[in-house]
Design a protein around this motif. Structure first.
Motif, short mmCIF file in Angstrom:
data_model
loop_
_atom_site.label_atom_id
_atom_site.label_comp_id
_atom_site.label_asym_id
_atom_site.label_seq_id
_atom_site.Cartn_x
_atom_site.Cartn_y
_atom_site.Cartn_z
N PHE A 160 52.84 25.10 -6.94
CA PHE A 160 53.67 23.94 -6.60
C PHE A 160 53.74 22.96 -7.76
N ASP A 161 54.95 22.56 -8.11
CA ASP A 161 55.18 21.61 -9.20
C ASP A 161 55.65 20.29 -8.60
N PRO A 162 54.76 19.31 -8.44
CA PRO A 162 55.17 18.06 -7.78
C PRO A 162 56.27 17.33 -8.53
N ALA A 163 56.30 17.42 -9.85
CA ALA A 163 57.30 16.69 -10.62
C ALA A 163 58.71 17.19 -10.35
N ALA A 164 58.82 18.48 -9.96
CA ALA A 164 60.14 19.07 -9.72
C ALA A 164 60.46 19.21 -8.23
N ALA A 165 59.50 18.90 -7.37
CA ALA A 165 59.67 19.14 -5.93
C ALA A 165 60.70 18.18 -5.33
N ARG A 166 61.43 18.68 -4.36
CA ARG A 166 62.36 17.88 -3.56
C ARG A 166 62.02 18.13 -2.11
N ARG A 167 61.39 17.15 -1.46
CA ARG A 167 60.87 17.40 -0.12
C ARG A 167 60.63 16.08 0.61
N ARG A 168 60.59 16.15 1.93
CA ARG A 168 60.31 14.97 2.76
C ARG A 168 59.14 15.30 3.68
#
Length: 305
Positions: free
Chosen positions: A90-98
């Motif tokens: 998992f890449d938090p900098a690139a993640a798109r999520r709610r």
């Protein structure tokens, strides 16, 4: 291999969710599918396995013996396949999520500010939707898939709910220092003779304080019951009221120079403040990242980069 050609592997994922949830609607939430789609898949699975798999008993859905026998081998098989196809970390900098979190007023003040700063700095594409609920409602929302994470105290919880201790906590009492003796405390009789402020979402909630007093055959007089910790502290100065609450609720005493903290004059157990989630989220890489962030942001004296 001939049997595999006869079945859509997506049906096995649906079967796994149905076996875990024992409920079509909750399985649909877990799979991010509509309830009709999962009902249709269940009908196909019943044909495939020549077994009803889920049956209604005493008003609830239950697994058939055939379905129960499928739980372990299906879990192992899907785990093996998932290992073969596992995505990159998992890449938090690139993640798109709610993510949907349910917090008390307490944790909104203690944990949410550093958590939001951490998320905005390291995962700006992640959004947080915050709600507030009672302890029982939090657990129900986790089970039903309405929220991803809950913060609170969960001594009694369903088997499918996982918890992690965030930090130890204890109860303290707070009063106007002009209403206390030079020693700063109260005897149990004096404590019970005074009116009290109660922090609870429901005025009639039977919380840890009421339980401890009840075991002694005692009861305090609740003059004010409210769900807002910040307002509760502000009510005390210039009155005879007593507030008994988790120590971090009070926070730094500098803004409250008219008040004094003291130990409650009866035994109140310490406790662990926790985060809770459903087992269905256990191996979700994004959810694991969020749980670690919550843990890090809840540690006293920790300054995150």
């Amino acid at each position: 291999m001939d049997e595999l050609r006869r079945i859509d592997l997506n049906l096995l994922l649906t079967l796994h969710a149905l076996l875990a949830e024992k409920h079509v609607t909750r399985a649909a939430l877990r799979l991010h599918k509509s309830q009709p789609a999962v009902s249709h898949a269940l009908a196909q699975l019943r044909v495939q396995f020549d077994d009803p798999l889920l049956v209604r008993r005493e008003g609830r859905m239950a697994l058939t013996p055939r379905a129960m026998a499928l739980i372990d081998p299906l879990g192992e098989a899907l785990g093996t396949l998932n290992g073969l196809l596992r995505e990159q970390q998992f890449d938090p900098a690139a993640a798109r999520r709610r993510f949907r979190l349910t917090l008390s007023d307490y944790s909104s003040r203690i944990i949410l500010p550093p958590l939001v700063r951490h998320v905005r700095r390291h995962a700006p594409g992640i959004d947080l939707a915050i709600s507030q609920a009672s302890r029982d409602a939090m657990l129900a929302q986790l089970v039903d898939g309405e929220v991803d994470l809950a913060l609170g105290i969960f001594p009694d919880r369903p088997e499918a709910i996982q918890v992690q201790d965030l930090f130890p906590e204890e109860f303290i009492s707070l009063a106007d220092k002009n209403t206390l003796s030079a020693k700063g405390g109260l005897t149990l009789d004096e404590f019970l003779q005074r009116p009290h402020v109660k922090l609870a979402l429901r005025p009639d909630a039977y919380d840890e304080i009421e339980k401890a007093l009840g075991e002694l055959g005692l009861q305090r007089h609740i003059a004010v019951a409210l769900p807002h910790w910040g307002a509760a502290v502000e009510l005390i100065a210039g009155t005879d009221l007593i507030l008994t609450a988790a120590s971090r609720t009070v926070g730094a005493m500098q803004p409250h120079k008219a008040l004094r903290r003291f130990k409650p004059p009866f035994a109140l157990p310490s406790f662990s403040y926790q985060q809770a989630w459903h087992v269905r989220r256990e191996d979700d890489p994004g959810h694991r990242w969020l749980r670690q962030a919550v843990f890090d942001c809840s540690q006293p004296g920790v300054h995150l980069p």
